[in-house]
Enzyme design. Structure first.
Site, short mmCIF file in Angstrom:
data_model
loop_
_atom_site.label_atom_id
_atom_site.label_comp_id
_atom_site.label_asym_id
_atom_site.label_seq_id
_atom_site.Cartn_x
_atom_site.Cartn_y
_atom_site.Cartn_z
N GLY A 30 -1.26 6.66 -3.97
CA GLY A 30 -2.28 7.05 -4.94
C GLY A 30 -2.98 5.82 -5.47
N LYS B 6 -2.91 5.43 2.37
CA LYS B 6 -4.00 5.75 1.45
C LYS B 6 -5.25 5.82 2.30
CE LYS B 6 -1.92 3.22 -2.41
NZ LYS B 6 -1.86 1.94 -3.14
N LYS C 167 9.04 6.14 -8.62
CA LYS C 167 8.70 4.77 -8.20
C LYS C 167 8.44 3.96 -9.46
CE LYS C 167 4.38 2.98 -6.27
NZ LYS C 167 3.39 3.21 -5.20
N ASP D 67 2.17 -1.22 2.05
CA ASP D 67 1.00 -0.56 1.45
C ASP D 67 -0.20 -1.47 1.73
OD1 ASP D 67 -1.03 0.29 -0.28
OD2 ASP D 67 0.20 0.37 -2.08
N LYS E 222 7.15 0.20 -10.91
CA LYS E 222 6.48 -1.05 -10.58
C LYS E 222 7.38 -2.19 -11.03
CE LYS E 222 2.44 0.46 -9.09
NZ LYS E 222 1.96 0.16 -7.73
N GLU F 79 8.47 -1.28 -1.83
CA GLU F 79 7.08 -1.25 -1.36
C GLU F 79 6.42 -2.61 -1.56
OE1 GLU F 79 4.98 2.06 -3.10
OE2 GLU F 79 3.02 1.33 -2.48
N SER G 284 4.58 7.47 -9.84
CA SER G 284 4.58 6.02 -9.89
C SER G 284 4.49 5.64 -11.37
CB SER G 284 3.37 5.49 -9.14
OG SER G 284 3.26 4.10 -9.31
N ASP H 38 7.91 -0.81 -6.37
CA ASP H 38 6.67 -1.30 -5.75
C ASP H 38 6.31 -2.63 -6.43
OD1 ASP H 38 4.19 -1.76 -4.64
OD2 ASP H 38 3.27 0.12 -5.33
O1 OSB Z 1 0.30 0.10 -5.20
O2 OSB Z 1 0.48 2.17 -4.95
C1 OSB Z 1 -0.03 1.22 -5.53
C2 OSB Z 1 -2.21 2.43 -8.44
C3 OSB Z 1 -3.29 1.59 -8.32
C4 OSB Z 1 -3.28 0.64 -7.33
C5 OSB Z 1 -2.19 0.52 -6.47
C6 OSB Z 1 -1.12 1.38 -6.56
C7 OSB Z 1 -1.10 2.31 -7.60
C8 OSB Z 1 0.01 3.23 -7.85
C9 OSB Z 1 -0.32 4.48 -8.62
O3 OSB Z 1 1.16 2.99 -7.57
C10 OSB Z 1 -0.19 5.72 -7.85
C11 OSB Z 1 -0.85 6.87 -8.57
O4 OSB Z 1 -0.18 7.47 -9.41
O5 OSB Z 1 -2.02 7.16 -8.30
MG MG Z 2 1.70 0.25 -3.66
#
Ligand code: OSB
Ligand code: MG
Length: 369
Positions: A290, A262, A161, A238, A163, A213, A135, A188
């Site tokens: 994550g 998660k 992924k 999510d 953001k 996402e 990510s 995402d």
């Molecule tokens: O939306 O998946 C998410 C990190 C913190 C809060 C929300 C998210 C995320 C990530 C990071 O996308 C995923 C990772 O590398 O741990």
């Molecule tokens: Mg997410």
């Protein structure tokens, strides 16, 4: 099973590189590590609540409050047959899933250790290795993003992924797609959009993304179902899914074609396991999300990802992408083929470095009946 004590370490770890989502940019992580002793065996877990209520309403302080004042006093009074019984026993405490999950996951880790088996085996997992994705947060420039993606693809990661947020979306993703025509890409949005943005997502349909996402509100399912009717790219929820019932409702409503699981968000490992199973019955693939976890939470994610419906690469990536100092040995390592080998030792199967936890610790308490 009797939960005899819960040790709570409040820790701050510096990130190597800032991580930016549509809601915030962070440079360190502030979180809780739990030592849950069940029948004389100590299990470790990580609470994924953040310092501020940005991803969810839970925070480090609300988790401490919920665990100390409500969850611990209740679980100390219960005799459980199995870790599966912990979350249902807490039905009178509404919400606070991340706090509940931390206690439940510590008990699961202890349960596996006590049986001398890996957490994966205790959960019913079958994979010996898991596929890893990354990510990548919002960067200061598109050039910086392209460089990072290049780096991660050459390290072997199976999917990327990105953001997105208003102002850092279609145009950026289009440039990424042009540069990496064959890569498995997804985005995402962390709830940064509304139904007024349907056209933007229709344009994204041309970019061959694996999924989008959580584009819409963090509590919504209905509008996601409406959006899904207007676009081809699968939507993956999510933030909106907190339980097995939420997953069922989202699937029935056709608000999600893929689910990001998660354990912290859904109240623990038993709930995560049940959701992936329900999703399988509806041909909905899942992957492990994550929360920028340290090694302890990351290790839990590695084991969770071995369950059979975790068929897509997750956000479980190499320890070295995250913190200046890791708190487990060996660190979680991604091999050049983009996979992580699942440890076979008891519990999470990584050694916890207590001296490093103490070094970064800002408070410590031990709860007992
Ligand atoms: O939306 O998946 C998410 C990190 C913190 C809060 C929300 C998210 C995320 C990530 C990071 O996308 C995923 C990772 O590398 O741990
Ligand atoms: Mg997410």
């Amino acid at each position: 099973m009797r939960i005899e004590s819960i040790g709570i370490h409040e820790v701050k770890l510096d990130l190597k590189h800032f991580f930016e989502t549509s809601f915030a940019r962070v440079t360190y992580e502030h979180f809780l590590l739990l030592e849950v002793t069940v029948d004389g065996v100590t299990g470790w877990s990580e609470c994924v609540a953040g310092e501020s209520p940005a991803y969810s309403s839970e925070t480090v302080k609300t988790a401490l409050h919920a665990i100390e004042d409500f969850i611990a006093p209740h679980v100390f009074g219960c005799a459980y047959d199995h870790p599966d019984d912990i979350l249902p026993s807490l039905h009178h405490v509404r919400g606070h899933n991340m706090a509940k999950a931390a206690v439940e996951m510590g008990a699961w880790e202890s349960y596996a250790r006590g049986r001398g088996e890996s957490l994966s085996k205790a959960l019913g997992g079958t994979r010996t290795e898991i596929a890893s994705g990354v990510s990548i947060g919002i960067q200061d420039s598109v050039g910086q993003l392209l460089e990072k993606i290049e780096e991660e693809l050459s390290a072997g990661y199976r999917r990327i992924k990105m953001k997105i947020k208003p102002g850092w979306d279609l145009d950026v993703v289009r440039q990424v797609r042009e540069r990496f025509p064959d890569a498995l890409l997804m985005v995402d949005a962390n709830s940064a959009y509304s139904l007024a943005d349907i056209e933007l997502f229709q344009k994204m349909d041309e970019l061959d993304l694996m999924m989008i996402e959580q584009p819409l509100h963090y509590q919504d399912m209905w509008d996601h179902a409406k959006l899904q009717k207007e676009i081809r790219t699968p939507i993956c929820l999510d933030e909106s899914i907190h339980s097995l019932d939420d997953a069922r409702r989202a699937i029935e409503m056709k608000a999600t074609q893929i689910i990001n699981i998660k354990a912290g968000r859904v109240g623990g490992l038993s709930s995560a396991r049940d959701i992936q199973k329900l999703a399988a019955e509806h041909d909905i693939p899942v992957w492990c999300g994550g929360m920028l976890e340290s090694g302890i939470g990351r290790a839990h994610n590695v084991h969770l990802s071995t369950l059979s419906n975790f068929t897509l690469p997750g956000d479980v990536s190499d320890s070295k992408r995250y913190f200046v100092e890791e708190i487990i040995e060996p660190p979680v390592e991604v091999r050049s083929d983009g996979t992580i080998e699942v440890p076979t030792g008891p519990g999470i199967g990584y050694d916890i470095q207590k001296d490093r936890i103490e070094k970064h610790r800002i408070s410590h308490r031990i709860l007992t009946p």
